[in-house]
Motif scaffolding. Structure first.
Motif, PDB file in Angstrom:
ATOM      1  N   ILE A 213       0.853  -1.189   0.000  1.00 23.49           N
ATOM      2  CA  ILE A 213       0.000   0.000   0.000  1.00 23.49           C
ATOM      3  C   ILE A 213       0.891   1.242   0.000  1.00 23.49           C
ATOM      4  N   PRO A 214       0.358   2.387  -0.437  1.00 23.59           N
ATOM      5  CA  PRO A 214       1.139   3.635  -0.397  1.00 23.59           C
ATOM      6  C   PRO A 214       1.116   4.251   0.995  1.00 23.59           C
ATOM      7  N   VAL A 215       2.210   4.903   1.356  1.00 24.81           N
ATOM      8  CA  VAL A 215       2.319   5.496   2.678  1.00 24.81           C
ATOM      9  C   VAL A 215       1.448   6.746   2.778  1.00 24.81           C
ATOM     10  N   GLY A 216       0.810   6.928   3.930  1.00 23.82           N
ATOM     11  CA  GLY A 216       0.034   8.132   4.198  1.00 23.82           C
ATOM     12  C   GLY A 216      -1.239   8.267   3.401  1.00 23.82           C
ATOM     13  N   LYS A 217      -1.679   7.212   2.721  1.00 27.84           N
ATOM     14  CA  LYS A 217      -2.892   7.264   1.911  1.00 27.84           C
ATOM     15  C   LYS A 217      -3.953   6.352   2.526  1.00 27.84           C
ATOM     16  N   PRO A 218      -5.202   6.808   2.609  1.00 26.85           N
ATOM     17  CA  PRO A 218      -6.248   5.935   3.143  1.00 26.85           C
ATOM     18  C   PRO A 218      -6.532   4.773   2.198  1.00 26.85           C
ATOM     19  N   VAL A 219      -6.703   3.592   2.768  1.00 27.04           N
ATOM     20  CA  VAL A 219      -6.981   2.379   1.997  1.00 27.04           C
ATOM     21  C   VAL A 219      -8.302   1.808   2.487  1.00 27.04           C
ATOM     22  N   LYS A 220      -9.247   1.688   1.581  1.00 26.48           N
ATOM     23  CA  LYS A 220     -10.541   1.093   1.937  1.00 26.48           C
ATOM     24  C   LYS A 220     -10.415  -0.420   1.831  1.00 26.48           C
ATOM     25  N   MET A 221     -10.420  -1.081   2.992  1.00 25.28           N
ATOM     26  CA  MET A 221     -10.265  -2.525   3.053  1.00 25.28           C
ATOM     27  C   MET A 221     -11.638  -3.186   3.031  1.00 25.28           C
ATOM     28  N   LEU A 222     -11.871  -4.004   2.020  1.00 20.71           N
ATOM     29  CA  LEU A 222     -13.090  -4.794   1.913  1.00 20.71           C
ATOM     30  C   LEU A 222     -12.703  -6.234   2.227  1.00 20.71           C
ATOM     31  N   VAL A 223     -13.143  -6.732   3.379  1.00 20.38           N
ATOM     32  CA  VAL A 223     -12.630  -7.996   3.911  1.00 20.38           C
ATOM     33  C   VAL A 223     -13.751  -9.024   3.942  1.00 20.38           C
ATOM     34  N   THR A 224     -13.455 -10.217   3.415  1.00 23.12           N
ATOM     35  CA  THR A 224     -14.432 -11.296   3.413  1.00 23.12           C
ATOM     36  C   THR A 224     -13.705 -12.624   3.542  1.00 23.12           C
ATOM     37  N   GLY A 225     -14.482 -13.692   3.737  1.00 22.08           N
ATOM     38  CA  GLY A 225     -13.922 -15.038   3.824  1.00 22.08           C
ATOM     39  C   GLY A 225     -14.488 -15.912   2.723  1.00 22.08           C
ATOM     40  N   ALA A 226     -13.679 -16.822   2.224  1.00 12.96           N
ATOM     41  CA  ALA A 226     -14.122 -17.699   1.141  1.00 12.96           C
ATOM     42  C   ALA A 226     -14.670 -19.019   1.650  1.00 12.96           C
ATOM     43  N   ASP A 227     -14.385 -19.388   2.888  1.00 15.83           N
ATOM     44  CA  ASP A 227     -14.779 -20.714   3.374  1.00 15.83           C
ATOM     45  C   ASP A 227     -15.282 -20.678   4.813  1.00 15.83           C
ATOM     46  N   VAL A 228     -14.417 -20.216   5.745  1.00 14.03           N
ATOM     47  CA  VAL A 228     -14.805 -20.094   7.151  1.00 14.03           C
ATOM     48  C   VAL A 228     -14.450 -18.689   7.616  1.00 14.03           C
ATOM     49  N   ILE A 229     -14.712 -18.388   8.880  1.00 13.25           N
ATOM     50  CA  ILE A 229     -14.412 -17.064   9.411  1.00 13.25           C
ATOM     51  C   ILE A 229     -12.914 -16.952   9.683  1.00 13.25           C
ATOM     52  N   HIS A 230     -12.297 -15.924   9.120  1.00 16.27           N
ATOM     53  CA  HIS A 230     -10.914 -15.566   9.405  1.00 16.27           C
ATOM     54  C   HIS A 230     -10.924 -14.169  10.043  1.00 16.27           C
ATOM     55  N   SER A 231      -9.752 -13.655  10.363  1.00 15.09           N
ATOM     56  CA  SER A 231      -9.668 -12.303  10.906  1.00 15.09           C
ATOM     57  C   SER A 231      -8.342 -11.688  10.474  1.00 15.09           C
ATOM     58  N   PHE A 232      -8.429 -10.537   9.815  1.00 13.90           N
ATOM     59  CA  PHE A 232      -7.262  -9.848   9.276  1.00 13.90           C
ATOM     60  C   PHE A 232      -6.779  -8.854  10.328  1.00 13.90           C
ATOM     61  N   ALA A 233      -5.562  -9.065  10.836  1.00 13.12           N
ATOM     62  CA  ALA A 233      -5.069  -8.242  11.942  1.00 13.12           C
ATOM     63  C   ALA A 233      -3.615  -7.847  11.706  1.00 13.12           C
ATOM     64  N   VAL A 234      -3.344  -6.540  11.865  1.00 13.96           N
ATOM     65  CA  VAL A 234      -1.983  -6.002  11.786  1.00 13.96           C
ATOM     66  C   VAL A 234      -1.772  -5.159  13.043  1.00 13.96           C
ATOM     67  N   PRO A 235      -1.120  -5.697  14.078  1.00 11.75           N
ATOM     68  CA  PRO A 235      -1.038  -4.997  15.359  1.00 11.75           C
ATOM     69  C   PRO A 235      -0.377  -3.624  15.293  1.00 11.75           C
ATOM     70  N   ALA A 236       0.674  -3.457  14.471  1.00 12.66           N
ATOM     71  CA  ALA A 236       1.380  -2.176  14.432  1.00 12.66           C
ATOM     72  C   ALA A 236       0.520  -1.063  13.868  1.00 12.66           C
ATOM     73  N   ALA A 237      -0.524  -1.399  13.124  1.00 18.41           N
ATOM     74  CA  ALA A 237      -1.441  -0.400  12.569  1.00 18.41           C
ATOM     75  C   ALA A 237      -2.734  -0.313  13.371  1.00 18.41           C
ATOM     76  N   TRP A 238      -2.812  -1.048  14.485  1.00 16.15           N
ATOM     77  CA  TRP A 238      -4.029  -1.106  15.309  1.00 16.15           C
ATOM     78  C   TRP A 238      -5.226  -1.447  14.423  1.00 16.15           C
ATOM     79  N   PHE A 239      -5.039  -2.489  13.618  1.00 16.66           N
ATOM     80  CA  PHE A 239      -6.065  -2.845  12.627  1.00 16.66           C
ATOM     81  C   PHE A 239      -6.450  -4.298  12.816  1.00 16.66           C
ATOM     82  N   LYS A 240      -7.760  -4.534  12.902  1.00 17.27           N
ATOM     83  CA  LYS A 240      -8.280  -5.889  13.005  1.00 17.27           C
ATOM     84  C   LYS A 240      -9.730  -5.882  12.539  1.00 17.27           C
ATOM     85  N   ILE A 241     -10.068  -6.822  11.656  1.00 15.07           N
ATOM     86  CA  ILE A 241     -11.432  -6.928  11.175  1.00 15.07           C
ATOM     87  C   ILE A 241     -11.692  -8.371  10.743  1.00 15.07           C
TER      88      ILE A 241
END
Length: 333
Positions: A213-241
């Motif tokens: 991704i580009p630095v300092g630019k907002p990124v619209k994350m569209l998150v889904t699962g193909a089979d079961v429930i997963h969770s996308f998490a990046v601790p350094a960005a305080w991001f989890k969905i």
């Protein structure tokens, strides 16, 4: 005697012939493999001159041995959350814990049987009941104001110019689609330990392909699962969905520092749940555009440049065609 010598020579020839043939066949096979790899790299559109994976910084964007705090935050949301935790929550928790511990020791000493043979019959104290009701309410209000602000900030809608990335969780890897850049897809699997060590990346956190991704630019994350429930998490960005099959969850990610940041699937998703890491590489915008082109994608503005080049070529062709009679007339004169 001559027959025996001929027989030994014939046997030796039969033994050596397959070995020599195998050695001769191995060279074309190796050459064929190299040619196939080159053809595959060319067909994929990857250009090493445009993109070289960034090396991570040790201790940044990853867990460290003996760490007791959150990872250093590289997003505005993460920095606000870390401030709330360290400046507001931890002092309040520490004071409450020490106060309750002190009360326990005081009760144990003051009201033990030896020091208090005739126990008190008090069952009600209005002043104390008011105090232990009002003070917790005030503490909760102090915590609630910044917490609600942080919660609202995490779910702000993406701006119109945000980059869109669709993240799909599979058993057990990740897929990243870039619909704004030609809708190409990146598939990310965990790197084997030898390859991770060779690239200087942490094992079980490094992926063969990164989400860039580009630095300092907002990124619209569209998150889904193909089979079961997963969770996308990046601790350094305080991001989890969560990545839920049949549902698309949306959240904005914006990282303000160039670097490589690691995460993992944070929802128990099956036998290889612990082996689907996330690697996010944050690049300056021009380097991000080079990465997109290296993967066969398109960058906004490239189309207009191509159209301008085609228009210029068309104009040049017309001028050449129109100029032929003039050149002929000039030659005739």
């Amino acid at each position: 005697m001559t027959h025996y010598v001929k027989a030994w020579i014939l046997a030796l020839g039969l033994i050596l012939t397959p070995t020599m043939a195998s050695a001769q066949d191995a060279q074309p096979e190796a050459a064929t493999t190299e040619t196939a790899d080159a053809a595959e790299a060319s067909a994929s559109g990857l250009d090493p001159a445009l993109y070289v994976p960034m090396k991570p910084t040790p201790g940044v964007g990853m867990p460290v041995d003996g760490g007791v705090d959150f990872q250093p935050q590289v997003s505005a949301t993460g920095k606000q959350a870390l401030w709330i935790n360290n400046i507001i929550l931890l002092p309040i928790i520490t004071v409450i814990s020490l106060f309750v511990l002190g009360l326990l020791f005081w009760v144990m000493v003051r009201f033990r049987k030896g020091a208090n043979p005739d126990p008190s019959k008090t069952t009600h104290n209005t002043f104390i009941e008011i105090i232990w009701t009002v003070i917790p309410v005030l503490i909760l209000l102090v915590i609630a104001v910044p917490s609600i602000s942080l919660l609202a900030k995490q779910f702000e809608p993406a701006p119109d110019d945000a980059l869109t990335i669709k993240v799909t969780g599979y058993q057990w890897y990740w897929g990243y689609n870039y619909p704004d850049n030609g809708d190409f897809e990146i598939i990310a699997n965990m790197l084997p330990e030898e390859e991770a060590d060779a690239r200087g990346e942490p094992f079980q956190l490094a992926a063969d392909n990164r989400m860039v991704i580009p630095v300092g630019k907002p990124v619209k994350m569209l998150v889904t699962g193909a089979d079961v429930i997963h969770s996308f998490a990046v601790p350094a960005a305080w991001f989890k969905i969560d990545a839920v099959p049949g549902r698309i969850n949306e959240k904005v990610m914006q990282i303000d520092e160039v670097g490589v940041y690691y995460g993992q699937c944070s929802e128990l998703c099956g036998a290889r749940h612990g082996f689907m890491p996330i690697t996010v590489e944050v690049l300056p915008e021009d380097k991000f555009n080079d990465w997109v082109r290296a993967n066969g994608g398109t960058v906004k503005g490239d189309e207009s440049e191509e159209a301008a080049d085609e228009a210029a070529e068309g104009t040049t062709a017309e001028n050449t065609t129109d100029g032929e009679p003039a050149d002929a007339a000039a030659a005739a004169n």
